[in-house]
Design a protein around this motif. Structure first.
Motif, PDB file in Angstrom:
ATOM      1  N   ASP A 154       0.824  -1.211   0.000  1.00 20.54           N
ATOM      2  CA  ASP A 154       0.000   0.000   0.000  1.00 20.54           C
ATOM      3  C   ASP A 154       0.855   1.256   0.000  1.00 20.54           C
ATOM      4  OD1 ASP A 154      -2.406  -1.183  -0.111  1.00 20.54           O
ATOM      5  OD2 ASP A 154      -2.843  -1.078   2.030  1.00 20.54           O
ATOM      6  N   ARG A 155       1.930   1.218   0.761  1.00 20.38           N
ATOM      7  CA  ARG A 155       2.787   2.398   0.850  1.00 20.38           C
ATOM      8  C   ARG A 155       3.484   2.679  -0.471  1.00 20.38           C
ATOM      9  NH1 ARG A 155       3.788   4.655   5.667  1.00 20.38           N
ATOM     10  NH2 ARG A 155       2.709   3.599   7.355  1.00 20.38           N
ATOM     11  N   LYS A 157       2.275   2.016  -3.337  1.00 20.51           N
ATOM     12  CA  LYS A 157       1.255   2.626  -4.187  1.00 20.51           C
ATOM     13  C   LYS A 157       1.043   4.078  -3.796  1.00 20.51           C
ATOM     14  CE  LYS A 157      -1.408  -1.417  -5.485  1.00 20.51           C
ATOM     15  NZ  LYS A 157      -2.592  -2.210  -5.124  1.00 20.51           N
ATOM     16  N   ALA A 158       1.026   4.330  -2.492  1.00 16.01           N
ATOM     17  CA  ALA A 158       0.803   5.700  -2.029  1.00 16.01           C
ATOM     18  C   ALA A 158       1.914   6.616  -2.523  1.00 16.01           C
ATOM     19  CB  ALA A 158       0.703   5.742  -0.513  1.00 16.01           C
ATOM     20  N   VAL A 159       3.121   6.073  -2.616  1.00 13.88           N
ATOM     21  CA  VAL A 159       4.224   6.872  -3.142  1.00 13.88           C
ATOM     22  C   VAL A 159       4.027   7.160  -4.625  1.00 13.88           C
ATOM     23  CG1 VAL A 159       6.606   6.628  -3.861  1.00 13.88           C
ATOM     24  CG2 VAL A 159       6.039   6.409  -1.492  1.00 13.88           C
ATOM     25  N   SER A 160       3.580   6.160  -5.384  1.00 12.05           N
ATOM     26  CA  SER A 160       3.347   6.417  -6.810  1.00 12.05           C
ATOM     27  C   SER A 160       2.261   7.456  -6.997  1.00 12.05           C
ATOM     28  CB  SER A 160       2.927   5.155  -7.561  1.00 12.05           C
ATOM     29  OG  SER A 160       3.374   4.017  -6.939  1.00 12.05           O
ATOM     30  N   LEU A 161       1.288   7.453  -6.075  1.00  5.64           N
ATOM     31  CA  LEU A 161       0.209   8.454  -6.165  1.00  5.64           C
ATOM     32  C   LEU A 161       0.763   9.868  -6.066  1.00  5.64           C
ATOM     33  CD1 LEU A 161      -2.692   7.004  -4.009  1.00  5.64           C
ATOM     34  CD2 LEU A 161      -2.785   7.585  -6.410  1.00  5.64           C
ATOM     35  N   ARG A 162       1.922  10.016  -5.443  1.00  3.89           N
ATOM     36  CA  ARG A 162       2.515  11.346  -5.318  1.00  3.89           C
ATOM     37  C   ARG A 162       3.289  11.738  -6.578  1.00  3.89           C
ATOM     38  NH1 ARG A 162       4.035  13.263  -0.223  1.00  3.89           N
ATOM     39  NH2 ARG A 162       2.600  12.484   1.328  1.00  3.89           N
ATOM     40  N   GLY A 163       3.302  10.832  -7.541  1.00  5.66           N
ATOM     41  CA  GLY A 163       3.975  11.169  -8.782  1.00  5.66           C
ATOM     42  C   GLY A 163       5.443  10.791  -8.812  1.00  5.66           C
ATOM     43  N   ILE A 164       5.815   9.806  -7.974  1.00  3.43           N
ATOM     44  CA  ILE A 164       7.207   9.363  -7.991  1.00  3.43           C
ATOM     45  C   ILE A 164       7.281   8.015  -8.684  1.00  3.43           C
ATOM     46  CG2 ILE A 164       9.167   8.678  -6.576  1.00  3.43           C
ATOM     47  CD1 ILE A 164       7.987  10.487  -4.409  1.00  3.43           C
ATOM     48  N   LEU A 169      14.138   6.385 -10.567  1.00  7.03           N
ATOM     49  CA  LEU A 169      15.041   7.129  -9.690  1.00  7.03           C
ATOM     50  C   LEU A 169      16.448   6.551  -9.720  1.00  7.03           C
ATOM     51  CD1 LEU A 169      12.869   7.743  -6.512  1.00  7.03           C
ATOM     52  CD2 LEU A 169      13.391   9.344  -8.335  1.00  7.03           C
ATOM     53  N   LYS A 173      18.770   8.299  -4.643  1.00  8.14           N
ATOM     54  CA  LYS A 173      17.414   8.768  -4.374  1.00  8.14           C
ATOM     55  C   LYS A 173      16.492   7.604  -4.074  1.00  8.14           C
ATOM     56  CE  LYS A 173      17.525  13.195  -6.500  1.00  8.14           C
ATOM     57  NZ  LYS A 173      17.101  14.075  -7.586  1.00  8.14           N
ATOM     58  N   LEU A 177      14.176   7.098  -0.843  1.00  2.78           N
ATOM     59  CA  LEU A 177      12.754   6.775  -0.929  1.00  2.78           C
ATOM     60  C   LEU A 177      12.434   5.545  -0.081  1.00  2.78           C
ATOM     61  CD1 LEU A 177      10.059   7.454  -2.198  1.00  2.78           C
ATOM     62  CD2 LEU A 177      10.595   5.880  -4.024  1.00  2.78           C
ATOM     63  N   TYR A 180      12.051   6.415   3.327  1.00  4.75           N
ATOM     64  CA  TYR A 180      10.748   7.047   3.549  1.00  4.75           C
ATOM     65  C   TYR A 180       9.639   6.013   3.688  1.00  4.75           C
ATOM     66  CZ  TYR A 180      12.077  11.912   2.783  1.00  4.75           C
ATOM     67  OH  TYR A 180      12.593  13.154   2.902  1.00  4.75           O
TER      68      TYR A 180
ATOM     69  N   LEU B  51      -5.953   1.830  -7.965  1.00  4.50           N
ATOM     70  CA  LEU B  51      -5.350   1.155  -6.811  1.00  4.50           C
ATOM     71  C   LEU B  51      -5.796  -0.294  -6.740  1.00  4.50           C
ATOM     72  CD1 LEU B  51      -5.482   3.916  -4.068  1.00  4.50           C
ATOM     73  CD2 LEU B  51      -3.467   2.920  -5.121  1.00  4.50           C
ATOM     74  N   VAL B  71      -0.265   3.111 -11.512  1.00  2.25           N
ATOM     75  CA  VAL B  71      -0.870   4.044 -10.561  1.00  2.25           C
ATOM     76  C   VAL B  71      -0.272   5.440 -10.753  1.00  2.25           C
ATOM     77  CG1 VAL B  71      -1.136   4.586  -8.125  1.00  2.25           C
ATOM     78  CG2 VAL B  71      -1.350   2.244  -8.900  1.00  2.25           C
ATOM     79  N   GLY B  72       1.036   5.482 -11.001  1.00  2.22           N
ATOM     80  CA  GLY B  72       1.704   6.761 -11.189  1.00  2.22           C
ATOM     81  C   GLY B  72       1.151   7.537 -12.385  1.00  2.22           C
ATOM     82  N   SER B  75      -2.254   8.786 -11.708  1.00  4.46           N
ATOM     83  CA  SER B  75      -2.273   9.857 -10.707  1.00  4.46           C
ATOM     84  C   SER B  75      -1.926  11.224 -11.293  1.00  4.46           C
ATOM     85  CB  SER B  75      -1.325   9.526  -9.565  1.00  4.46           C
ATOM     86  OG  SER B  75       0.003   9.816  -9.932  1.00  4.46           O
ATOM     87  N   TYR B  82      -6.490   8.603   0.989  1.00  6.61           N
ATOM     88  CA  TYR B  82      -6.829   7.364   1.695  1.00  6.61           C
ATOM     89  C   TYR B  82      -7.724   7.640   2.898  1.00  6.61           C
ATOM     90  CZ  TYR B  82      -3.390   4.264  -0.571  1.00  6.61           C
ATOM     91  OH  TYR B  82      -2.693   3.487  -1.445  1.00  6.61           O
ATOM     92  N   LEU B  87      -1.224   5.887   5.975  1.00  7.07           N
ATOM     93  CA  LEU B  87      -0.637   5.156   4.866  1.00  7.07           C
ATOM     94  C   LEU B  87       0.064   6.068   3.885  1.00  7.07           C
ATOM     95  CD1 LEU B  87      -3.136   2.402   3.815  1.00  7.07           C
ATOM     96  CD2 LEU B  87      -0.855   2.163   4.770  1.00  7.07           C
ATOM     97  N   PHE B  90       5.045   9.890   5.004  1.00 10.57           N
ATOM     98  CA  PHE B  90       6.335   9.209   4.929  1.00 10.57           C
ATOM     99  C   PHE B  90       7.476   9.953   5.620  1.00 10.57           C
ATOM    100  CE2 PHE B  90       3.872   8.253   1.156  1.00 10.57           C
ATOM    101  CZ  PHE B  90       3.886   6.873   1.169  1.00 10.57           C
ATOM    102  N   LEU B 104      12.870  14.558  -4.798  1.00 10.58           N
ATOM    103  CA  LEU B 104      13.313  13.314  -5.431  1.00 10.58           C
ATOM    104  C   LEU B 104      13.274  13.415  -6.948  1.00 10.58           C
ATOM    105  CD1 LEU B 104      11.735  10.512  -3.211  1.00 10.58           C
ATOM    106  CD2 LEU B 104      14.119  11.192  -3.357  1.00 10.58           C
ATOM    107  N   ASN B 105      12.255  14.075  -7.468  1.00 10.26           N
ATOM    108  CA  ASN B 105      12.157  14.203  -8.917  1.00 10.26           C
ATOM    109  C   ASN B 105      13.014  15.337  -9.467  1.00 10.26           C
ATOM    110  OD1 ASN B 105      10.438  12.054  -9.260  1.00 10.26           O
ATOM    111  ND2 ASN B 105       8.586  13.286  -9.050  1.00 10.26           N
ATOM    112  N   ARG B 152      -0.577  18.577  -5.965  1.00 10.63           N
ATOM    113  CA  ARG B 152      -0.564  18.254  -7.392  1.00 10.63           C
ATOM    114  C   ARG B 152      -1.806  18.838  -8.048  1.00 10.63           C
ATOM    115  NH1 ARG B 152       0.635  12.341  -8.610  1.00 10.63           N
ATOM    116  NH2 ARG B 152       1.641  13.336 -10.370  1.00 10.63           N
TER     117      ARG B 152
END
Ligand SMILES: Nc1ncnc2c1ncn2[C@@H]1O[C@H](COP(=O)(O)OP(=O)(O)OP(=O)(O)O)[C@@H](O)[C@H]1O
Ligand SMILES: [Mg+2]
Lengths: 245, 217
Positions: A154-155, A157-164, A169, A173, A177, A180, B51, B71-72, B75, B82, B87, B90, B104-105, B152
């Motif tokens: 889940d985490r 996925k949650a990171v991908s949701l942030r656009g990473i 990488l 980096k 991550l 994190y 998801l 997912v990326g 998004s 959530y 969850l 971080f 990071l990006n 975003r």
């Protein structure tokens, strides 16, 4: 389907394989023990490859750690040389592979325990004269392992949701991550387990000394057979591992 | 725009959580979804942003089938908050929580930093910027999670019970925030148990989930 074996037999398996993984002196023994643990997983009706696949992010993190370990250690024949310095040596490579195998063995071994009802597992541990509190904690921990895997996924996925995009990488980096993702997961479980402990106390967890349980655990013939085979293989491996010195 | 075309979903075989849902979610509209515990609201939200995925039916985001998208990629267009804020937290501090994806990006611009400052103020987290998110109060964590989503510029955002553990004052603030987002042309699906939103507005649709079927009220 739950395992037909007694939880104590399973515990013996877990203890023996993990012990071997610690004692094994070189990569080849580790590889053998790893394969044995894989076979045990299959016999227990688990699908180890599916598990390893699900844990792939976690594994790749271990591999990254191993990679740095291999750079840090010296000795052995050089494999990659850069600017006159040995970057990767045969010994470094062996060390890091051993580390990965060891982690893999312990992971697969612990998985065996998830085939039992956590209640049976607790009962089995108390029969071994392990204090109920400790046994209870182990039972809870075993119950949390699959959940932990889920949370890890889940985490990610949650990171991908942030656009990473993890795969894009660069290594430093990527490591950041992973920290994190791991650090909150670990501190989160510490916070959670502290809460469980205090909520158990408020519910009078230590109030009774003698516990009776509805289901009697009894070692069956198949348990004795499995234990005998396990111990025999264990002794055999230990013998060959050290006899040749 | 998110389209669901005859979508069914099951976590375990033979146990359908969502049944043959066909519905189109447009931008510029606020959808408020209610329904009993376990009726499948969260599952619907997760399905709309990839998801969870299903082969029974099609989910399209801006006309594209999302089955093969990551997912990326999804998004870029659809955000998701959530139900459990922990969850999605971080970083070791509130401030880093908002900036780390950009760090990071390699895209941490002055513009982003300004945005962070604005969100810290909007969500009343200004004096918490050095706090460890996981040890803050639940309401604060929920506000922070919300702020990370608002970093975003997604066109459609799914909020899974965004005001569940928040006091009245903050609740109102978050509602206004979501309403402003919709008035500016964004689309929002808010999963909510309480009848907090004024459901009589022009661009509001009220939905109900019952037994895996989606109804328009
Ligand atoms: N990961 C999962 N694996 C198996 N079953 C699940 C999983 N997640 C949810 N379910 C089941 O699917 C059904 C729908 O769950 P969902 O979380 O979508 O409900 P909900 O409407 O969001 O409920 P709530 O109001 O409590 O948040 C429930 O019966 C739940 O037990
Ligand atoms: Mg829900």
């Amino acid at each position: 389907m739950k395992s037909r074996l007694d939880p104590r037999t399973t515990m013996l398996f877990i203890v023996l394989t993990s012990t071997l993984s610690v004692l094994a002196a070189n990569m080849y023994w580790l590889l053998l023990i790893f394969l044995l643990t894989l076979v045990l997983n299959v016999l227990f009706g688990l699908n180890p490859f599916k598990t390893l696949y699900r844990m792939r992010r976690f594994l790749s993190m271990i591999i990254i750690i191993a990679f740095f370990q291999s750079i840090a250690s010296s000795g052995g024949k050089p494999i990659i040389r850069l600017l006159g310095a040995n970057i990767v040596t045969s010994k470094g490579l062996e060390d890091s592979l051993s580390f990965v195998l060891r982690m893999g063995i312990v992971m697969l071994a612990v998985l065996l325990g998830t085939r039992h009802d956590s209640r049976d597992m607790i009962d089995g541990l108390t029969k071994l004269k392990i204090p109920y509190e400790l046994a209870f904690m182990t039972g809870i921990a075993l119950k949390f392992i699959p959940l932990f895997g889920q949370e890890f996924a889940d985490r990610i996925k949650a990171v991908s949701l942030r656009g990473i995009n993890i795969n894009k990488l660069k290594l430093p980096k990527k490591i950041k991550l992973y920290s994190y993702i791991l650090v909150p997961a670990i501190s989160g479980s510490i916070i959670k387990s502290r809460d469980i402990a205090s909520s158990m106390e408020t519910r009078g967890f230590r109030a009774y000394h003698e516990r009776t349980s509805l289901k009697e655990l009894k070692l069956k013939l198949v348990d004795y057979a499995a234990m005998t085979v396990a111990l025999a293989v264990f002794i055999l491996i230990i013998y060959f591992m050290f006899a040749r010195r | 725009m998110i389209e669901l075309i005859d979508v069914s979903f099951a976590y375990n075989k033979n146990n359908l959580v969502l049944k043959n849902i066909t519905y189109t979610f447009n931008e510029g509209v606020l959808y408020v979804l209610s329904g009993k515990n376990g009726s499948g609201k969260t599952t619907l939200g997760k399905l709309m942003c990839g998801l969870v995925k299903t082969r029974q039916g099609v989910v399209k985001v801006r006309g594209k089938d999302i089955y093969k998208m990551t997912v990326g990629e999804i998004s870029e267009h659809v955000g998701y908050l959530y139900q459990n804020p922990d969850l999605q937290l971080f970083a070791p501090t509130v401030y880093e929580e908002l900036v780390f994806p950009y760090e990071l990006n390699g895209k941490l611009t002055d513009e982003i930093k300004e945005k962070v400052e604005k969100l810290l103020k909007d969500f009343k987290l200004d004096d918490k910027r050095k706090s460890f998110p996981l040890l803050m109060s639940l309401g604060e964590r929920q506000r922070l999670a919300l702020a990370t989503i608002m970093m975003r510029d997604q066109r459609f955002i799914i909020f899974d019970e965004p005001t569940a553990s928040i006091d009245a004052e903050c609740k109102r603030m978050i509602q206004e925030f979501i309403q402003a987002f919709v008035e500016n042309g964004g689309g929002a699906l808010v999963i909510s148990h309480d009848e907090d939103f004024d459901l009589n507005g022009a661009n509001i649709k009220s939905l109900r989930m019952e037994g895996g079927v989606l109804y328009e009220k």
